[in-house]
Design an enzyme around this catalytic site. Structure first.
Site, PDB file in Angstrom:
ATOM      1  CB  CYS A 100      -0.936   0.006   1.213  1.00 40.19           C
ATOM      2  SG  CYS A 100      -0.090  -0.114   2.797  1.00 40.19           S
ATOM      3  NE  ARG A 115       8.259   0.327   0.606  1.00 37.27           N
ATOM      4  CZ  ARG A 115       9.030   1.388   0.843  1.00 37.27           C
ATOM      5  NH1 ARG A 115       9.845   1.848  -0.102  1.00 37.27           N
ATOM      6  NH2 ARG A 115       9.007   1.979   2.027  1.00 37.27           N
ATOM      7  CB  SER A 142       8.634   1.612   6.984  1.00 41.42           C
ATOM      8  OG  SER A 142       9.028   0.406   6.379  1.00 41.42           O
ATOM      9  CB  THR A 188       8.872  -6.234  11.736  1.00 37.36           C
ATOM     10  OG1 THR A 188       7.571  -6.345  12.345  1.00 37.36           O
ATOM     11  CG2 THR A 188       9.861  -5.775  12.793  1.00 37.36           C
ATOM     12  N   GLY A 211     -15.676   2.698  22.346  1.00 36.68           N
ATOM     13  CA  GLY A 211     -15.650   3.324  21.024  1.00 36.68           C
ATOM     14  C   GLY A 211     -15.258   2.309  19.968  1.00 36.68           C
ATOM     15  CB  ALA A 212     -17.086   0.499  17.551  1.00 36.40           C
ATOM     16  N   GLY A 213     -14.613   3.045  16.683  1.00 36.53           N
ATOM     17  CA  GLY A 213     -14.061   3.722  15.510  1.00 36.53           C
ATOM     18  C   GLY A 213     -12.694   3.178  15.134  1.00 36.53           C
ATOM     19  N   GLY A 243     -10.219   2.855  18.082  1.00 34.25           N
ATOM     20  CA  GLY A 243     -10.618   1.743  18.939  1.00 34.25           C
ATOM     21  C   GLY A 243     -10.261   0.406  18.331  1.00 34.25           C
TER      22      GLY A 243
END
Length: 457
Positions: free
Chosen positions: A50, A52, A109, A115, A189-191, A194
């Protein structure tokens, strides 16, 4: 021969461009085969993540190599070269090697020292080996880069310090409680934050996780990913009585956990320690909660100090790795220098063994009544003589290969031993086996194309 790295990464290319040049897992091996069929490309490995898309290639000429790699990208993705050339970053020879070592150690990175990229480099190399797009040079270079990546992390501990807020929260919890396997962790919180916290908590060994959220649909969706329990936010006081750790990131506009709520909870907990981490902005928890006994409250600023200190530790480790990379490049270039002597040594051994075989045939003609045992003894001892005689010349040939005038010295060596034709045959065999060396014409003088074309400055 030269080594090229051509590609895009998060530093120089926005995501809306990068996503257009991402190879799917299903197409990656086909792409490497297609690239290897291009003129000038002798070996290749493609790393596509995602962050490179990078092509590593052994090429016979730099300018044609660059041209055909760009043309390949244009053809494969159906995008004109003019539309992406400004985003491409190209490094050659030493620079390409250095970049690969930086990538494999996580120095290049987005999260310094992570890793995951090492596993991605390894997988890319394995993919290329499966479809035979690597040969002598990349088989050695990528093995060295992967081994070095592991060693760098082990020797410098660059990846052991948390550099994200959610991971820092988990690391802090581990320092306080030790093993998290038996601890009850609640995520309020389910964002996105979280979910990241839940991922890090689960990765640290926690098995009892409860997701608390206003919207149960979102909570259930997140809980499925981590095999967690679900509770609505009106059950928060009950969860606070039961949990050992609460990580909160609701995104609410006002305080969710008040000091008054916690005072009631602590009476029910009977002195058991409670670790609270508030990574929400605005904050979910009343700062006054920290005044309560056996309640340990950390907010995002507290964690940021930890992250900053850890990032500084990683930067110091990165400086050590940079020095090690220089040593790795020297090691690889020394190996490259010896590569050209392999066909010479093979040719010398082959000629010596041919003479030994002819000698054995002559002995058997003159002494036809040899027993099997006598024949084996003679064969063994004549080969032993050959090996002893070759020991010093082979050592000298290897030393010649490491000198600045390697090609002239090796040519003199060939002339002295009269192995010109044998060397030509070995070079052709080597080329067919590895599909890396340029074709050697029988009438051309023997040469060592690998060692002299890689930049050694």
């Amino acid at each position: 021969m030269h080594i090229l790295k051509v590609g895009f990464n998060y530093k120089t290319t926005p995501v809306d461009i990068r996503e257009k040049f991402t190879f799917s897992e299903d197409s990656l091996q086909d792409a490497m085969v297609e690239l290897k069929n291009q003129k000038s490309i002798l070996e290749d490995v493609i790393i596509s993540t995602c962050n490179r898309t990078e092509i590593y290639a052994v090429v016979d000429q730099l300018h044609t190599g660059r041209y055909y790699i760009k043309q390949f990208l244009s053809n494969w993705f159906g995008i004109e070269k003019e539309e992406f050339s400004t985003y491409l970053r190209i490094t050659e020879d030493d620079g390409a090697m250095e970049h690969l070592f930086r990538v494999s150690t996580g120095l290049d990175s987005m999260v310094l020292g992570e890793t995951q990229i090492l596993g991605q480099v390894k997988q890319a190399f394995l993919n290329s080996q499966q479809v035979n797009t690597t040969g002598t040079i990349f088989n050695e270079l990528f093995k060295q880069a992967i081994t070095f990546g592991k060693r760098a992390h082990k020797e410098t501990a660059i990846g052991e310090h948390a550099v994200s807020i959610s991971y820092a929260a988990v690391e802090l919890a581990k320092k306080i409680f030790g093993d998290l396997q038996e601890k009850h962790v609640a995520i309020l919180g389910a964002g996105k934050m979280g979910e990241l916290a839940a991922k890090n908590i689960q990765g640290s060994g926690a098995t009892k996780i409860t997701v608390v959220n206003r919207t149960l649909e979102n909570a259930n969706e997140m809980a499925e990913k981590f095999n967690a329990d679900v509770e609505s936010i009106d059950q928060l006081p009950v969860i606070l009585q039961q949990a050992d750790i609460l990580i909160s990131s609701t995104g609410a506009d006002s305080i969710v956990v008040t000091k008054e709520m916690m005072e009631k909870v602590q009476k029910q907990r009977k002195g058991r320690a409670l670790f609270l981490v508030d990574i929400a902005v605005p904050r979910d928890m009343d700062p006054a909660i920290s005044e309560l006994e056996n309640v340990f409250l950390y907010d995002i600023d507290n964690l940021q100090h930890i992250v900053d200190d850890n990032l500084e530790s990683r930067k110091q480790a990165a400086e050590k790795i940079e020095l090690l990379i220089e040593e790795e490049i020297v090691t690889f270039k020394e190996w490259l220098k010896t590569l050209g002597v392999i066909p010479v040594i093979s040719a010398l051994r082959q000629k010596a063994l041919t003479i030994q075989a002819e000698t054995m045939q002559s002995i058997e003609r003159k002494i036809p009544n040899l027993t099997d045992r006598e024949r084996k003894v003679l064969n063994k001892h004549t080969k032993s003589i050959i090996n002893q005689l070759l020991k010093e010349p082979v050592t000298q040939a290897k030393e010649f290969a490491g000198k600045d005038n390697a090609e002239d010295s090796l040519q003199l060596f060939i002339n002295i031993f009269g192995i010109e034709e044998e060397v030509k045959e070995e070079l052709v065999k080597h080329a067919k086996k590895n599909e890396t060396l340029m074709k050697i014409a029988k009438e051309e003088p023997s040469s060592f194309p690998i060692i002299e074309k890689i930049t050694t400055a």
